[in-house]
Design an enzyme around this catalytic site. Structure first.
Site, short mmCIF file in Angstrom:
data_model
loop_
_atom_site.label_atom_id
_atom_site.label_comp_id
_atom_site.label_asym_id
_atom_site.label_seq_id
_atom_site.Cartn_x
_atom_site.Cartn_y
_atom_site.Cartn_z
N CYS A 1 0.81 -1.23 0.00
CA CYS A 1 0.00 0.00 0.00
C CYS A 1 0.84 1.27 0.00
CB CYS A 1 -0.94 0.00 1.19
SG CYS A 1 -2.12 -1.35 1.13
N HIS B 1 -3.41 7.36 2.42
CA HIS B 1 -3.78 6.03 1.92
C HIS B 1 -5.17 5.70 2.43
CE1 HIS B 1 -3.90 1.91 0.90
NE2 HIS B 1 -3.66 1.44 2.12
N ASN C 1 -9.99 -0.22 -0.16
CA ASN C 1 -8.53 -0.12 -0.12
C ASN C 1 -7.98 -0.66 -1.45
OD1 ASN C 1 -5.80 -0.41 0.28
ND2 ASN C 1 -5.97 -1.34 2.30
N1 ACO Z 1 -18.22 -8.79 9.02
C1 ACO Z 1 -18.64 -9.06 10.26
N2 ACO Z 1 -17.81 -9.36 11.27
C2 ACO Z 1 -16.50 -9.37 11.01
C3 ACO Z 1 -15.98 -9.10 9.71
C4 ACO Z 1 -16.90 -8.81 8.69
N3 ACO Z 1 -16.52 -8.54 7.44
N4 ACO Z 1 -14.64 -9.19 9.77
C5 ACO Z 1 -14.31 -9.49 11.03
N5 ACO Z 1 -15.43 -9.61 11.78
C6 ACO Z 1 -15.56 -9.94 13.19
C7 ACO Z 1 -14.36 -10.65 13.74
O1 ACO Z 1 -14.41 -12.03 13.45
C8 ACO Z 1 -14.48 -10.36 15.21
O2 ACO Z 1 -15.41 -11.24 15.74
P1 ACO Z 1 -15.18 -11.87 17.22
O3 ACO Z 1 -15.18 -10.68 18.15
O4 ACO Z 1 -16.34 -12.78 17.38
O5 ACO Z 1 -13.84 -12.56 17.15
C9 ACO Z 1 -15.10 -8.96 15.25
O6 ACO Z 1 -15.65 -8.73 13.94
C10 ACO Z 1 -14.11 -7.87 15.57
O7 ACO Z 1 -12.94 -8.09 14.77
P2 ACO Z 1 -11.73 -7.11 14.78
O8 ACO Z 1 -10.71 -7.58 13.81
O9 ACO Z 1 -11.31 -6.84 16.17
O10 ACO Z 1 -12.45 -5.79 14.23
P3 ACO Z 1 -11.86 -4.35 14.08
O11 ACO Z 1 -12.72 -3.37 14.74
O12 ACO Z 1 -10.39 -4.32 14.38
O13 ACO Z 1 -12.04 -4.11 12.52
C11 ACO Z 1 -10.69 -4.20 10.54
C12 ACO Z 1 -11.44 -5.00 11.60
C13 ACO Z 1 -11.68 -3.36 9.79
C14 ACO Z 1 -9.98 -5.17 9.61
C15 ACO Z 1 -9.66 -3.30 11.26
O14 ACO Z 1 -8.90 -4.04 12.16
C16 ACO Z 1 -8.74 -2.62 10.30
O15 ACO Z 1 -9.16 -1.79 9.51
N6 ACO Z 1 -7.45 -2.93 10.36
C17 ACO Z 1 -6.48 -2.33 9.50
C18 ACO Z 1 -6.60 -2.96 8.17
C19 ACO Z 1 -5.82 -2.22 7.15
O16 ACO Z 1 -5.75 -1.03 7.16
N7 ACO Z 1 -5.27 -2.98 6.26
C20 ACO Z 1 -4.65 -2.48 5.15
C21 ACO Z 1 -3.25 -2.08 5.40
S1 ACO Z 1 -2.60 -1.57 3.92
C22 ACO Z 1 -1.94 -2.86 2.99
O17 ACO Z 1 -0.75 -2.93 2.88
C23 ACO Z 1 -2.84 -3.86 2.32
#
Ligand code: ACO
Length: 323
Positions: A113, A250, A280
């Site tokens: 990214c 980003h 993203n």
């Molecule tokens: N729909 C419903 N529930 C979901 C989903 C979904 N699509 N995905 C995960 N969950 C659930 C999980 O299983 C978890 O359930 P549990 O509590 O029963 O275990 C719950 O939601 C919470 O999961 P978290 O991962 O803690 O949720 P969070 O609030 O952290 O959000 C997210 C997840 C959106 C992925 C967040 O962590 C995030 O944005 N992280 C950064 C990701 C990012 O920016 N990545 C790109 C980097 S750039 C690159 O190089 C590609």
């Protein structure tokens, strides 16, 4: 001194738009969860005939049109991508051929990214070093091809697309009032390589593999890393957040964007956000957002613009430029 100024911007998006609600039939998720946690509402998904090369070519042509230039005016192409058409040759070379260019040189950069920020910074060095006069810097990705469509934690986050800028070597005074790239800061730390990676590759599995991510871990590090490189470019340029006109981050997650802007003291109305429309798009996200803000008239000549990205590796970086 030589400054690398932006002459033009352009972008290209796949035809097909995919809304959050469409994921409800594929994985256990909801439009509400995706919108609340990420700010994403829809993303574009490439059809079989749309590739990193074809989208990159279209974005490059749009940027050339915007600059009033043709491929004959370009002597360097740098493509930021983690989803090349082939393992080799570089997809940049394929784009060079598609543009009908038999001169100059082209190569790919891989920083996930952060790829576009790395590519802009690298191209700036080529232009200031006299190795090239005008460059196309492209970010083009088809992340839909490396997603595990059964993993709700990742498949809802990404989209496909491409953006490009034309950078040109121009005379500057060496002052903050100059147009062009004023400061840049790049970082990486491979200790985090397993928090966001693709589980395949030519030298290991012999397969393309799928994206794997510990979302919460990425989130935990993102704001601090982004802030670190931005404060570095502010220091280099001797400016503060108040002097900025536009922040083009980003586009991974609305919550990361908002938290970073808040921590840095960047006013909300200066932040360019397209994550709601594009998801993203990895290395394409910053040039897609830039093109949106230039096309709708927000970013104008003379504005101070800050680019930032963070991604797999981890890699992260920031670029400050005057439009
Ligand atoms: N729909 C419903 N529930 C979901 C989903 C979904 N699509 N995905 C995960 N969950 C659930 C999980 O299983 C978890 O359930 P549990 O509590 O029963 O275990 C719950 O939601 C919470 O999961 P978290 O991962 O803690 O949720 P969070 O609030 O952290 O959000 C997210 C997840 C959106 C992925 C967040 O962590 C995030 O944005 N992280 C950064 C990701 C990012 O920016 N990545 C790109 C980097 S750039 C690159 O190089 C590609």
């Amino acid at each position: 001194m030589i400054r690398s100024i932006v002459r033009g911007v352009g972008c290209a998006l796949p035809r097909r738009s995919m809304k959050n609600s469409e994921f409800e039939a594929i994985v256990d998720t909801s439009d509400e969860w995706i919108t609340q946690r990420t700010g994403i509402r829809e993303r574009r998904i490439a059809d079989a005939d749309e590739t990193t090369a074809s989208l990159g070519e279209a974005a490059a042509r749009a940027a050339l049109d915007n600059a009033g230039l043709t491929p004959a005016d370009i002597d360097l192409i740098v493509l930021a991508t983690s989803t090349p058409n082939n393992t080799f040759p570089a997809t940049a070379v394929e784009i060079q051929e598609r543009l009908g260019m038999r001169h100059g040189f082209a190569f790919d950069m891989q920083a996930v990214c952060s790829g576009f920020v790395y590519a802009v910074t690298t191209t700036d060095l080529y232009l200031r070093g006299g190795q090239a006069k005008r460059a196309l810097v492209i970010g083009s990705e088809t992340f839909s091809r490396i997603l595990d469509w059964t993993d709700r934690g990742t498949c809802v986050l990404f989209g496909d697309g491409a953006g490009a800028v034309v950078l040109e070597a121009s005379e500057g005074q060496g002052a903050i009032a100059d147009r062009g790239i004023l400061a840049a800061s790049l970082r990486s730390d491979g200790v985090h390589k397993e928090k966001l990676f693709v589980d395949g590759g030519p030298s290991t599995t012999g397969t393309v593999g799928h994206l794997r991510m510990e979302g919460r871990e990425v989130f935990k590090h993102a704001v601090a890393m982004i802030t670190d490189v931005i404060e570095d470019v502010f220091r280099q340029a001797g400016i503060t957040a108040e002097e900025l006109d536009w922040f083009v981050p980003h586009q991974a997650n609305r919550r990361i964007i908002d938290a970073s802007a808040k921590k840095l003291g960047i006013a909300e109305e200066k932040v360019v956000v397209t994550v709601d429309r594009h998801g993203n798009t990895s290395a394409a996200s910053v040039p897609l957002a830039l093109t949106a803000a230039v096309t709708d008239g927000r970013i104008r000549k003379g504005d101070l613009v800050l680019l930032e990205a963070m991604g797999g590796g981890f890699t992260w970086g920031a670029v400050l430029l005057r439009w």
